[in-house]
Design an enzyme around this catalytic site. Structure first.
Site, PDB file in Angstrom:
ATOM      1  N   HIS A   1       7.754   0.559   9.846  1.00 37.38           N
ATOM      2  CA  HIS A   1       6.316   0.581  10.136  1.00 37.38           C
ATOM      3  C   HIS A   1       6.023   1.798  10.997  1.00 37.38           C
ATOM      4  O   HIS A   1       6.632   1.964  12.060  1.00 37.38           O
ATOM      5  CB  HIS A   1       5.897  -0.662  10.925  1.00 37.38           C
ATOM      6  CG  HIS A   1       6.030  -1.938  10.184  1.00 37.38           C
ATOM      7  ND1 HIS A   1       4.946  -2.576   9.610  1.00 37.38           N
ATOM      8  CD2 HIS A   1       7.115  -2.720   9.933  1.00 37.38           C
ATOM      9  CE1 HIS A   1       5.366  -3.698   9.037  1.00 37.38           C
ATOM     10  NE2 HIS A   1       6.675  -3.804   9.224  1.00 37.38           N
TER      11      HIS A   1
ATOM     12  N   HIS B   1      12.229  -1.471   5.558  1.00 33.61           N
ATOM     13  CA  HIS B   1      10.940  -0.787   5.645  1.00 33.61           C
ATOM     14  C   HIS B   1      10.656  -0.473   7.103  1.00 33.61           C
ATOM     15  O   HIS B   1      10.982  -1.247   7.991  1.00 33.61           O
ATOM     16  CB  HIS B   1       9.805  -1.597   5.003  1.00 33.61           C
ATOM     17  CG  HIS B   1       9.631  -2.983   5.540  1.00 33.61           C
ATOM     18  ND1 HIS B   1      10.523  -4.007   5.286  1.00 33.61           N
ATOM     19  CD2 HIS B   1       8.662  -3.504   6.325  1.00 33.61           C
ATOM     20  CE1 HIS B   1      10.095  -5.112   5.878  1.00 33.61           C
ATOM     21  NE2 HIS B   1       8.970  -4.827   6.529  1.00 33.61           N
TER      22      HIS B   1
ATOM     23  N   ILE C   1      -0.340  -4.563   3.153  1.00 30.14           N
ATOM     24  CA  ILE C   1      -1.425  -5.466   2.739  1.00 30.14           C
ATOM     25  C   ILE C   1      -2.375  -5.744   3.898  1.00 30.14           C
ATOM     26  O   ILE C   1      -3.580  -5.762   3.718  1.00 30.14           O
ATOM     27  CB  ILE C   1      -0.849  -6.787   2.174  1.00 30.14           C
ATOM     28  CG1 ILE C   1      -0.144  -6.510   0.857  1.00 30.14           C
ATOM     29  CG2 ILE C   1      -1.954  -7.816   1.966  1.00 30.14           C
ATOM     30  CD1 ILE C   1       0.610  -7.698   0.290  1.00 30.14           C
TER      31      ILE C   1
ATOM     32  N   GLN D   1      11.417 -10.020  10.383  1.00 37.29           N
ATOM     33  CA  GLN D   1      11.536  -9.404   9.064  1.00 37.29           C
ATOM     34  C   GLN D   1      11.037 -10.405   8.028  1.00 37.29           C
ATOM     35  O   GLN D   1      11.515 -11.540   7.962  1.00 37.29           O
ATOM     36  CB  GLN D   1      12.979  -9.003   8.759  1.00 37.29           C
ATOM     37  CG  GLN D   1      13.110  -8.255   7.446  1.00 37.29           C
ATOM     38  CD  GLN D   1      14.538  -7.804   7.147  1.00 37.29           C
ATOM     39  OE1 GLN D   1      15.477  -8.171   7.829  1.00 37.29           O
ATOM     40  NE2 GLN D   1      14.677  -7.011   6.101  1.00 37.29           N
TER      41      GLN D   1
END
Length: 115
Positions: A95, A93, A32, A87
């Protein structure tokens, strides 16, 4: 799939995202709020909380991140475990953050002190 998990919702099409890659076991999306152009998240399709939850899933996801990063040049590969370690979504996930000289990004553990 975990109830209320945004990454599980993206994986199943219940939430929107900009996909930049997809494999049988993982997918890559633009976050986002990317910190630089080209910043992506690589996320396993199987819900695991963090990189310690299932080392095999973590390894497979890291492989996908490496495949994606192979063509982008200098970059950081970053993941976190726990709120105190930054986190914010409790689904593993990774990056992938492209880097350039003088890009102004400081890693979270950079104290500014020289040894």
């Amino acid at each position: 799939m975990a109830e209320g998990c945004i990454f599980c919702d993206i994986n199943t099409g219940r939430a929107p995202a900009t996909f930049v890659g997809e494999w049988c076991d993982a997918f890559a999306i633009v976050p986002i709020n990317p910190v630089v152009e080209g910043h992506v998240l690589v996320i396993p399709k199987l819900h695991v909380v963090d990189f310690t939850d299932d080392p095999d899933v973590t390894a497979a996801t890291a492989r996908r991140a490496a495949e994606l990063a192979a063509d982008i040049g200098p970059c950081n590969l970053i993941t976190s475990r726990g709120r105190e370690a930054t986190q914010s979504v409790f689904h593993l996930h990774l990056h992938v953050v492209p880097r350039a000289a003088n890009d102004g990004l400081a890693l979270p553990w950079y104290s500014g002190k020289r040894r």
